[in-house]
Enzyme design. Structure first.
Site, PDB file in Angstrom:
ATOM      1  N   ALA A 142      -4.636  -8.608   4.501  1.00 48.07           N
ATOM      2  CA  ALA A 142      -5.597  -8.221   3.736  1.00 48.07           C
ATOM      3  C   ALA A 142      -4.459  -6.725   3.367  1.00 48.07           C
ATOM      4  O   ALA A 142      -3.395  -6.362   3.858  1.00 48.07           O
ATOM      5  CB  ALA A 142      -7.256  -7.723   4.480  1.00 48.07           C
ATOM      6  N   MET A 143      -5.224  -5.882   2.516  1.00 49.26           N
ATOM      7  CA  MET A 143      -4.815  -4.979   1.757  1.00 49.26           C
ATOM      8  C   MET A 143      -5.498  -3.531   1.575  1.00 49.26           C
ATOM      9  O   MET A 143      -6.446  -3.756   1.141  1.00 49.26           O
ATOM     10  CB  MET A 143      -4.394  -5.574   1.160  1.00 49.26           C
ATOM     11  CG  MET A 143      -3.189  -4.287  -0.056  1.00 49.26           C
ATOM     12  SD  MET A 143      -1.610  -3.459   0.993  1.00 49.26           S
ATOM     13  CE  MET A 143      -2.065  -2.289   0.376  1.00 49.26           C
ATOM     14  N   ASN A 199      -5.837  -1.253  -0.415  1.00 48.43           N
ATOM     15  CA  ASN A 199      -6.108  -0.474  -1.668  1.00 48.43           C
ATOM     16  C   ASN A 199      -6.928   0.405  -2.059  1.00 48.43           C
ATOM     17  O   ASN A 199      -8.230  -0.012  -1.297  1.00 48.43           O
ATOM     18  CB  ASN A 199      -5.959  -1.370  -3.531  1.00 48.43           C
ATOM     19  CG  ASN A 199      -4.859  -3.136  -2.857  1.00 48.43           C
ATOM     20  OD1 ASN A 199      -4.481  -2.622  -2.402  1.00 48.43           O
ATOM     21  ND2 ASN A 199      -5.622  -3.234  -2.652  1.00 48.43           N
ATOM     22  N   HIS A 256     -10.409  -2.188   9.811  1.00 49.74           N
ATOM     23  CA  HIS A 256      -8.867  -1.893   9.702  1.00 49.74           C
ATOM     24  C   HIS A 256      -8.573  -1.724   8.422  1.00 49.74           C
ATOM     25  O   HIS A 256      -7.849  -0.134   7.975  1.00 49.74           O
ATOM     26  CB  HIS A 256      -8.056  -2.924  10.155  1.00 49.74           C
ATOM     27  CG  HIS A 256      -6.624  -2.353  10.077  1.00 49.74           C
ATOM     28  ND1 HIS A 256      -5.835  -1.809  10.843  1.00 49.74           N
ATOM     29  CD2 HIS A 256      -5.408  -2.218   8.769  1.00 49.74           C
ATOM     30  CE1 HIS A 256      -4.722  -1.419  11.254  1.00 49.74           C
ATOM     31  NE2 HIS A 256      -4.126  -2.207   9.516  1.00 49.74           N
ATOM     32  N   GLU A 257      -8.589  -2.274   7.258  1.00 49.07           N
ATOM     33  CA  GLU A 257      -8.427  -1.632   6.271  1.00 49.07           C
ATOM     34  C   GLU A 257      -9.226  -0.348   5.447  1.00 49.07           C
ATOM     35  O   GLU A 257      -8.800   0.393   5.217  1.00 49.07           O
ATOM     36  CB  GLU A 257      -8.944  -2.885   4.829  1.00 49.07           C
ATOM     37  CG  GLU A 257      -7.971  -4.354   5.187  1.00 49.07           C
ATOM     38  CD  GLU A 257      -6.888  -4.128   5.526  1.00 49.07           C
ATOM     39  OE1 GLU A 257      -5.998  -3.814   5.017  1.00 49.07           O
ATOM     40  OE2 GLU A 257      -6.458  -5.001   6.297  1.00 49.07           O
ATOM     41  N   HIS A 293      -8.436   2.199   7.139  1.00 49.69           N
ATOM     42  CA  HIS A 293      -7.331   3.196   5.928  1.00 49.69           C
ATOM     43  C   HIS A 293      -7.807   4.029   5.167  1.00 49.69           C
ATOM     44  O   HIS A 293      -5.670   4.767   4.605  1.00 49.69           O
ATOM     45  CB  HIS A 293      -6.172   1.604   5.542  1.00 49.69           C
ATOM     46  CG  HIS A 293      -5.183   0.961   6.591  1.00 49.69           C
ATOM     47  ND1 HIS A 293      -4.493   1.766   7.478  1.00 49.69           N
ATOM     48  CD2 HIS A 293      -4.894  -0.573   6.853  1.00 49.69           C
ATOM     49  CE1 HIS A 293      -3.085   0.857   7.166  1.00 49.69           C
ATOM     50  NE2 HIS A 293      -3.912  -0.431   7.724  1.00 49.69           N
ATOM     51  N   GLU A 332       0.042   1.910  10.056  1.00 48.65           N
ATOM     52  CA  GLU A 332       0.019   0.782  10.562  1.00 48.65           C
ATOM     53  C   GLU A 332      -0.545   0.899  12.552  1.00 48.65           C
ATOM     54  O   GLU A 332      -1.475   0.996  12.651  1.00 48.65           O
ATOM     55  CB  GLU A 332       0.779  -0.206  11.037  1.00 48.65           C
ATOM     56  CG  GLU A 332       1.275  -0.097   9.306  1.00 48.65           C
ATOM     57  CD  GLU A 332      -0.391  -1.306   8.188  1.00 48.65           C
ATOM     58  OE1 GLU A 332      -1.085  -1.352   9.307  1.00 48.65           O
ATOM     59  OE2 GLU A 332      -0.353  -1.141   6.990  1.00 48.65           O
TER      60      GLU A 332
HETATM   61  N1  B3K Z   1      -0.654  -2.646   4.775  1.00 49.81           N
HETATM   62  C1  B3K Z   1      -1.272  -4.548   5.014  1.00 49.81           C
HETATM   63  C2  B3K Z   1       0.085  -5.364   5.316  1.00 49.81           C
HETATM   64  C3  B3K Z   1       0.917  -5.405   3.743  1.00 49.81           C
HETATM   65  C4  B3K Z   1       1.681  -5.902   4.160  1.00 49.81           C
HETATM   66  C5  B3K Z   1       3.240  -6.056   2.792  1.00 49.81           C
HETATM   67  N2  B3K Z   1       4.119  -6.684   3.497  1.00 49.81           N
HETATM   68  C6  B3K Z   1      -1.518  -4.538   5.907  1.00 49.81           C
HETATM   69  C7  B3K Z   1      -2.840  -4.168   6.468  1.00 49.81           C
HETATM   70  O1  B3K Z   1      -2.035  -3.700   7.344  1.00 49.81           O
HETATM   71  O2  B3K Z   1      -3.551  -2.971   6.586  1.00 49.81           O
HETATM   72 ZN    ZN Z   2      -3.170  -1.713   8.042  1.00 51.48          ZN
END
Ligand code: B3K
Ligand code: ZN
Length: 881
Positions: A267-268, A270, A302-303, A306, A325
């Site tokens: 997942a990401m 953003n 987790h996301e 962030h 991370e």
């Molecule tokens: N930050 C993203 C991971 C991106 C990976 C790029 N190759 C997901 C995470 O760790 O939450």
């Molecule tokens: Zn992460």
């Protein structure tokens, strides 16, 4: 061919960009065959040093036009190269650059930048994907305020999303519509996101502690709404938890999550628009196992977490990746521990660390938690950065105490909010709140390799003293031949014969508190006074440091700890060590053709634990599961013969099954009542299912037809995926006569649910039989399989390579050859996916000679391939070095 010409990027070369880009306005004209992107950048020289060439990053872009302060630039005012756009002599002061690029998202199989997934447009920009959308200073220390307008066909893409808050939307006539999103928080380009498509939304809301109303939505493909409810529930619990535990509140009026089916990772995060692999969103009793539910909960958390650790405070450069991370993994681990069972979560996390990070740290790809150079940053989203990074923060908390840790976090949030920070800045906050010199502690960030702590002990009855002699050594890793001692917090108990922890009258030899002593030298002797009896030492309670412990505890001591240790982690550890020792011994016997002999210590201790009312079912299930084949290989560490390991493990498990069969039958029986009753994914219910299924697996090991019949009956009666998949996997892996029938029934029912097809693929790819390789090859032709979808590839090829050691490492080398060739093929379309698969070769040097040369041959053949991506050549180069 290997691309040796790529020079590494080095941390020591870091310097800030010459220019800042304070604002960016993006305009997307989304169409089926092409997408035009107009980017208006407000550029200003930093520190007033204007006029220097402005070099923007780009990757596989088609440039349509460039204008400076509204004037279209002539071809000699800029240079376009493969990976850059240079404005040779920009004005001295601030200026506006308008860049138009043309993209073909449908042809973007790398799944980086703007691409299409199941008919929708979506993006992935971390780490360096934004440069595949427009030319930009695509680095995390360039923070800009984004305004995004997008336009698309109203039928094809009724949903138009980007970061921040929606400020305008409307009809453009001609069947098209638009939306404008504004994100007030400056952010690096890797956090940009856009989604446009025809999606169903599950909506809810959350009111923050200071009264902000936040609209929440989880977007999924039509028909999947009911499967997004658990994700939504997890999101709301995460938002509340972050307020309660870290004092962090959400900062926009909208929070959207979108699930897509083609995604390179989990997942990401953003800003305000998390994009997820649908594997970590979709769950209901019918398609998701308890493990899947736990995965959804932790990745959603987790996301979301962030938003503060990563987004509000981001990384200065990619070397600082663990800043966001490691810290965010630590936070999601704590969340799951609070929501579920803390000891069970801890054991699960340590299992992941040992199975993923330890082999990384002990092999050719070893790197520090904060690397100091890289060729391809995507290859550094590793277990070391994530999981070891989280362990380092956990140790920091143990070292300075909960209170100073909490104050350090608050200081970090206050001091660095809105900044792109470094590890040094992060750790300085804790040095300040704890008034402790943390310079030696920083070695955890700088030094790769897993320290080995060796323990010797001595009790002297006459003086009533007990001594522990501990020495630590970190083995050499690539580029780091010699190591300094680490700061290692050892949480401990000295268990007396009654089962209670003994209290020494005095402890010397290390800095110490009631239950933690700190190692910081190559060797230390800790002396405990006032102990009339020899205690059984329980060291590294709750796994207080990510180290390997060499401690020759007797089998009697291990059995005693399994039954008596106040620390649940170490009860489990003692059980694991005891079974490991037995299996390793049997592996050596298998190698030399001797008959196996197991003593009954483990089975008896397990039997007693299973009878105890004080232990919860999830914990009992963990006690029951012996180390896996990869764990055993890691313990043996060299000259590995996976067949011998498999034979020994199976023999050990059959031995345990034969000793405890009636108990296992009773546990299955007790668990059967739950089949057919209402399903709840909560941890307690999941624990009961785990226990019954672990017992069922042992029963089936006896190979008796009654056990297979029982398993098949459970397969047919199952009303949830956990029990159904457990039964299927037992039938298939234990070679039950019903296996093919069960596989066919499973496929007939779920062939149109891709995430469940993944389970069907993985189940077959992990069978330890010679036919499996042919089966895997045949399955690639199944209509439900596609080389273009990362989840399918990981389930079939990834599972085969990383979870089927006897077949991947077949003595004839065919498993290696097939996987290496497949990696070459995948590399042509999706380098990130390919390089991830390649990591399954990282321990190739620890095989016995025959397999080692077969693995090397397969790797060299891949290396000789015509065109390899930077991702794959980087891993290959390091793996073969
Ligand atoms: N930050 C993203 C991971 C991106 C990976 C790029 N190759 C997901 C995470 O760790 O939450
Ligand atoms: Zn992460």
């Amino acid at each position: 061919m290997l691309n040796d010409t790529v020079a590494p990027i080095r941390l020591s070369d870091y310097r800030p960009s010459d220019y800042a880009i304070d604002r960016i306005a993006l305009d997307f004209d989304l169409r089926a065959d092409e997408t035009l992107v107009r980017a208006e950048l407000a550029v200003s020289p930093r520190d007033g040093i204007g006029g220097k060439p402005l070099v923007l990053d780009g990757d596989e872009l088609t440039l349509v036009s460039v204008a400076l302060d509204g004037e279209v630039l002539g071809a000699n005012s800029y240079q376009v190269q493969d990976t850059s756009l240079t404005i040779s002599s920009p004005p001295q002061g601030a200026f506006t650059l308008t860049i138009v690029t043309r993209l073909d998202p449908a042809a973007n199989t790398k799944l980086m930048g703007l691409y299409r997934s199941s008919g929708a447009w979506c993006t992935q920009c971390e780490a360096e994907g934004f440069r595949r959308i427009t030319y930009f200073l695509d680095r995390p220390d360039v923070l800009s305020v984004y305004r995004v307008r997008m336009e698309a066909d109203a039928k094809e893409a009724p949903v138009l999303l980007s970061n921040g808050n929606l400020v305008e939307s409307g009809d453009c006539g001609n069947g098209r519509h638009f939306a404008v999103w504004d994100d007030p928080w400056p952010k690096p380009s890797y956090l940009f996101a856009l989604v446009a498509g025809d999606l169903e939304a599950v909506k809810d809301s959350f009111t923050t502690k200071s009264g902000r109303h936040v609209d929440l939505a989880v977007y999924v493909e039509h028909g999947n709404g009911s499967k997004a409810l658990y994700a939504m529930d997890s999101l709301k619990r995460s938002m509340k938890w972050d307020e309660d535990v870290f004092g962090r509140e959400y900062d926009l009026d909208v929070f959207n999550v979108v699930a897509v089916s083609d995604f390179n990772m989990g997942a990401m995060e953003n800003k305000g628009l998390n994009i997820f692999n649908d594997k970590y969103v979709l769950a209901d009793a019918d398609i998701a196992t308890d493990g899947d539910y736990a995965g959804v909960e932790s990745v959603i958390a987790h996301e979301y977490f962030h938003n503060w650790t990563g987004n509000r405070i981001t990384c200065r450069d990619w070397f600082q990746l663990c800043l966001k991370e490691g810290l965010t993994v630590f936070r999601d681990q704590e969340f799951s521990a609070d929501e579920r069972s803390r000891p069970v979560k801890r054991i699960a996390d340590v299992k992941v660390l040992r199975s993923h990070q330890f082999p990384e740290d002990g092999g050719p790809l070893a790197h520090p938690v904060r690397p100091n150079q890289y060729k391809e940053i995507n290859n550094f989203y590793t277990a070391t950065v994530y999981e070891k990074g989280a362990e380092v923060i956990r140790m920091l908390k143990t070292l300075i105490g909960d209170d100073a840790f909490a104050r350090g976090m608050t200081l970090y949030f206050d001091r660095h909010d809105g900044q792109a920070a470094t590890i040094e800045e992060f750790v300085a906050c804790f040095a300040e709140t704890s008034a402790r010199d943390l310079s030696q502690f920083m070695n955890w960030y700088f030094q790769a390799g897993t320290p080995v702590v060796t323990v010797a002990e001595r009790h002297d009855e006459a003086s009533q003293t007990y001594e522990l002699v501990l020495s630590q050594e970190t083995p050499p890793t690539p580029g780091q031949p010699s190591k300094l001692p680490q700061v290692i917090p050892v949480r401990f108990g000295l268990v007396g014969s009654t089962g209670n922890d003994l209290r020494p009258s005095r402890i010397s030899g290390a800095e110490t508190s009631a239950d933690v002593f700190i190692l910081d030298k190559a060797q230390q002797t800790i002396v405990f006074e006032g102990l009339s009896e020899r205690p059984v030492p329980s060291l590294f309670r709750a796994f207080s440091a990510p180290v390997k412990v060499r401690h020759a505890l007797s089998s009697d001591d291990q059995v005693f700890l399994i039954g008596n240790d106040a620390d649940p982690f170490n009860r489990w550890q003692a059980a694991t060590s005891l079974s490991m020792a037995a299996i390793v011994k049997a592996t050596h016997q298998a190698r030399s053709g001797q008959p196996f002999s197991f003593d009954t210590a483990f089975a008896e201790a397990l039997g007693a634990a299973l009878d105890s009312d004080a232990l919860d079912p999830a914990f009992k299930a963990l006690l029951m599961s012996p180390p896996g084949e990869n764990d055993i290989a890691r313990e043996i560490s060299e000259n590995i013969d996976p067949d011998a390991i498999h034979t020994a493990l199976m023999a050990f498990r059959r031995f345990v099954a034969s000793r405890l069969a009636p108990r296992f039958a009773r546990l299955v029986q007790d668990g059967t009542g739950d089949i057919g009753s209402g399903f709840s994914p909560d941890a307690a219910s999941a624990g009961k299912r785990a226990l019954a299924n672990a017992a069922l697996d042992y029963l089936a090991l006896t190979g008796e037809s009654s056990a297979f019949d029982l398993t098949y009956a459970r397969f047919q009666a199952a009303t949830n995926m956990t029990d159904r998949l457990a039964a299927l996997s037992i039938l298939v892996h234990r070679g039950a006569p019903q296996a093919d029938e069960a596989l066919a029934a499973f496929y007939a029912r779920f062939s149109s649910v891709p995430l469940v097809v993944d389970k069907w693929l993985a189940t077959q790819a992990t069978v330890a039989k010679a036919q499996t390789l042919d089966k895997v090859i045949a399955l690639t032709a199944d209509p439900a399989f596609s080389f273009g979808n990362p989840n399918r590839v990981r389930s079939l090829i990834g599972s085969f390579a990383s979870l089927n050691p006897t077949q991947f490492a077949r003595a004839d080398g065919k498993g290696f050859d097939y996987v290496a060739q497949t990696i070459g093929r995948i590399d042509d379309s999706n380098p990130q996916l390919a390089s991830r698969l390649l990591v399954s070769f990282r321990s190739w040097r620890s095989y016995e000679q025959g397999r080692r040369s077969k693995a090397e041959k397969a790797l060299r053949a891949l290396q000789a391939k015509e065109k390899l991506s930077r991702d794959v050549s980087d891993i290959l180069e390091r793996t073969l070095a």
